[in-house]
Design a protein around this motif. Structure first.
Motif, short mmCIF file in Angstrom:
data_model
loop_
_atom_site.label_atom_id
_atom_site.label_comp_id
_atom_site.label_asym_id
_atom_site.label_seq_id
_atom_site.Cartn_x
_atom_site.Cartn_y
_atom_site.Cartn_z
N LEU A 1 0.85 -1.19 0.00
CA LEU A 1 0.00 0.00 0.00
C LEU A 1 0.89 1.25 0.00
O LEU A 1 1.71 1.44 0.91
CB LEU A 1 -0.91 -0.01 1.23
N ASP B 1 2.35 5.05 0.29
CA ASP B 1 2.12 6.15 1.24
C ASP B 1 1.06 7.10 0.67
O ASP B 1 1.05 7.40 -0.52
CB ASP B 1 3.43 6.96 1.44
N SER C 1 -5.23 5.94 1.26
CA SER C 1 -6.00 5.43 2.39
C SER C 1 -7.41 4.99 1.99
O SER C 1 -8.14 4.44 2.82
CB SER C 1 -6.06 6.48 3.51
N THR C 2 -7.82 5.23 0.75
CA THR C 2 -9.15 4.82 0.29
C THR C 2 -9.03 4.15 -1.08
O THR C 2 -8.03 4.32 -1.78
CB THR C 2 -10.09 6.03 0.13
N ASP D 1 -8.23 6.82 -3.62
CA ASP D 1 -6.80 7.15 -3.65
C ASP D 1 -6.04 6.12 -4.49
O ASP D 1 -5.19 6.46 -5.32
CB ASP D 1 -6.20 7.11 -2.24
N ASP E 1 -12.44 3.02 4.02
CA ASP E 1 -11.10 3.01 4.62
C ASP E 1 -10.36 1.74 4.18
O ASP E 1 -10.88 0.64 4.28
CB ASP E 1 -11.27 3.01 6.15
N ALA F 1 -7.41 0.83 5.50
CA ALA F 1 -6.54 0.32 6.58
C ALA F 1 -6.94 -1.10 6.92
O ALA F 1 -8.12 -1.42 7.03
CB ALA F 1 -6.66 1.22 7.81
#
Lengths: 85, 145, 145, 85
Positions: free
Chosen positions: D24, D26, D29-30, D33, D69, D71
């Motif tokens: 993933l 830097d 986060s979605t 993205d 999200d 994450a």
């Protein structure tokens, strides 16, 4: 004029026959008139026809109200509300 | 295609559906009614009005074709004595559109229950009785008026 | 009974209905979707998301059982290349009540069309194209919210 | 953290592969993205991801909005609106 009367379900069971042929009596112009005329025979007929609100009818194989016109009818059937399906 | 039959024999629902699937539509819907073993019912006898029954079922099929774009309608109803678990009735529809097929199927079974001359007598170990018509079946049928 | 399957093979709708009829309910409804030969479509290929597909179909079946009193739900979907006239999808429901069986069947096919990860590619003599999602399918699916 | 990306239908065809594993990046986060990050690769990726409004996604096999999200996600799939049934 000759009229075939058919009976189904508990109407048939109370009357004791499935069908009969009569000459349309004087003064009988609707299925309701005929039901009351049949009730007057007494016995099983009285049991079957004493409460016309429980009856439905078809004239020449179309479901019609008890107040329909019987003139020119060749066949009438009396039965309880249907319960198929 | 309209296919209407009243018969004592069971029907082959797979074959009936295959016939509807072959009508060129993309959507086939069906409803099958089965004798329930409720309340100790061991069997039931279906009485009907020969001659009028076929006429009434054909009229229902025609009404359905008038209301929805259907390429096939099948209405089958058994008569005579049936036991718990047996099929009683089969309604099948074919259309280009799934909503038409499903709505017409619902219409046909709702109306059949109030407009076709069949009567059910239930057989239990303690005796027989004629099934009474239900207000909710009348309401379902009239919802299509 | 919940039965969910994703497979290249055709299914036997008669056998699927017989299994639903055997669940003890009085009402069985079904919907079958078939490849239409519209607009020169000769065949189509169904792609799916293995793993997620079964999960999504099982979730739909569970939702249907939560909303209606069902004793059986079957959802079958084919994948791979199918030709005009082939079955694509089968949804079947069993209940004590005809309205529950028919409504749940409609719910399942409406929601399957928007919530299950399948994609159709149409094959014509002039070329191939991915089918576009339709606003009316979204509307039908959301009508159950 | 390693993330499996799966592609279906015309997304798969434009990208040229059905799946790949990445770390993933830097700032991602979605799913949105990630789509824009993939579009920046150019070529078939740009074709597939340049208009995110045409895309749908599932994270760990649940359909979610592109703004979900990422994450802790192990698997993400990008695809067009579904067309089964």
């Amino acid at each position: 004029m000759a009229l075939d009367i058919l009976y189904f379900a508990w109407v048939r069971e109370r009357v004791g026959v499935g069908a009969e042929r009569i000459d349309l009596p004087d003064g009988v112009s609707t299925p309701l008139d005929l039901a009351l005329w049949l009730a007057a025979r007494g016995g099983g007929y009285a049991e079957a026809f004493s409460d016309p609100s429980r009856l439905r009818c078809a004239v020449d194989q179309d479901i019609v109200p008890l107040t329909a016109d019987l003139a020119n009818a060749a066949e009438i059937a009396f039965f309880p509300p249907v319960t198929g399906g | 295609m309209i296919s209407v039959r009243v018969q004592p024999e069971d029907f082959d629902v797979g074959a009936e559906l295959a016939a509807l699937e072959g009508q060129g539509g993309g959507a086939v819907a069906s409803f099958t009614g089965i004798v329930r073993a409720d309340d100790g019912v061991e069997a039931m006898t279906l009485e009907h009005y020969p001659g009028m029954t076929e006429k009434a079922l054909t009229a229902l099929a025609d009404q359905a074709k008038g209301r929805w774009p259907l390429c096939g309608v099948t209405v089958l109803h058994r008569v005579g004595t049936l036991k718990a678990g047996d099929r009683i009735v089969f309604v099948g529809t074919a259309s280009d559109h799934r909503a038409a097929a499903l709505e017409a199927c619902t219409f046909l079974i709702d109306r059949l229950k109030t407009d076709a001359p069949f009567w059910k007598k239930e057989h239990r170990s303690e005796g027989d009785n004629w099934v009474e018509a239900r207000a909710r079946d009348d309401a379902a049928a009239r919802s299509w008026d």
